[in-house]
Design a protein around this motif. Structure first.
Motif, PDB file in Angstrom:
ATOM      1  N   ALA A 167       0.818  -1.216   0.000  1.00 12.11           N
ATOM      2  CA  ALA A 167       0.000   0.000   0.000  1.00 12.11           C
ATOM      3  C   ALA A 167       0.853   1.267   0.000  1.00 12.11           C
ATOM      4  O   ALA A 167       0.514   2.251  -0.664  1.00 12.11           O
ATOM      5  N   GLU A 168       1.994   1.255   0.725  1.00  4.77           N
ATOM      6  CA  GLU A 168       2.820   2.459   0.795  1.00  4.77           C
ATOM      7  C   GLU A 168       3.505   2.754  -0.538  1.00  4.77           C
ATOM      8  O   GLU A 168       3.739   3.915  -0.882  1.00  4.77           O
ATOM      9  N   ALA A 199       0.729   4.189  -2.741  1.00  3.09           N
ATOM     10  CA  ALA A 199       0.478   5.574  -2.327  1.00  3.09           C
ATOM     11  C   ALA A 199       1.561   6.509  -2.867  1.00  3.09           C
ATOM     12  O   ALA A 199       1.251   7.606  -3.368  1.00  3.09           O
ATOM     13  N   HIS A 206       1.111   7.397  -6.380  1.00  4.52           N
ATOM     14  CA  HIS A 206      -0.023   8.298  -6.617  1.00  4.52           C
ATOM     15  C   HIS A 206       0.197   9.659  -5.965  1.00  4.52           C
ATOM     16  O   HIS A 206      -0.756  10.365  -5.656  1.00  4.52           O
ATOM     17  N   GLY A 233       2.012  10.328  -3.036  1.00  3.80           N
ATOM     18  CA  GLY A 233       2.331  10.333  -1.608  1.00  3.80           C
ATOM     19  C   GLY A 233       3.828  10.413  -1.378  1.00  3.80           C
ATOM     20  O   GLY A 233       4.625  10.368  -2.313  1.00  3.80           O
TER      21      GLY A 233
END
Length: 133
Positions: free
Chosen positions: A110-111, A114, A117, A119
């Motif tokens: 997930a990181e 992110a 996108h 993050g």
């Protein structure tokens, strides 16, 4: 963005980890990261990820990689597997040719998604969390 076909020329490079760039492809049960390591880049740190198993294949160039205290030299076409919870890293590009590595993580990272996108880059060596190569 998820899709079924990803063209090499369309893959967008983003900073996934501080100073490490790659293209993230996200699936339902896996995350793929195509890392581009320039020759002369500093060696990466050692880290673990408790939840994620990692497969990798060297697509171009040659790298040195440490897995569970054992250092190996890997060339284009060589693959590796890192079970969840296994210390690994210290990746270094060998020679003058840039290296390209494809890592596959299950479950999804997930990181990394992110970061791809917009993050902040994830630093697994600072927190003992997950990371690539």
């Amino acid at each position: 963005m998820r899709q079924n076909i990803y063209r090499h020329d369309d893959l967008e490079q983003t900073e996934i980890r501080p100073g490490l760039f790659g293209a993230v492809l996200e699936g339902d049960q896996t995350t793929l990261v195509r890392w581009d390591f320039p020759a002369g880049q500093d060696r990466t740190g050692v880290h673990t990820h408790a939840e994620h198993e990692q497969w990798g294949i060297v697509l171009a160039g040659s790298i040195e990689l440490e897995i569970d205290g054992e250092t190996s030299t890997l060339r284009a076409g060589d693959a590796y597997w890192i079970p969840a919870g296994t210390p690994h890293g210290r990746t270094l590009v060998l020679g003058d040719e840039d290296a390209r590595v494809l890592d596959v993580f299950a479950p999804p990272r997930a990181e990394y998604v992110a970061a791809a996108h917009g993050g902040a880059p994830s630093d697994p060596t600072a927190s003992g969390g997950g990371g690539a190569a």
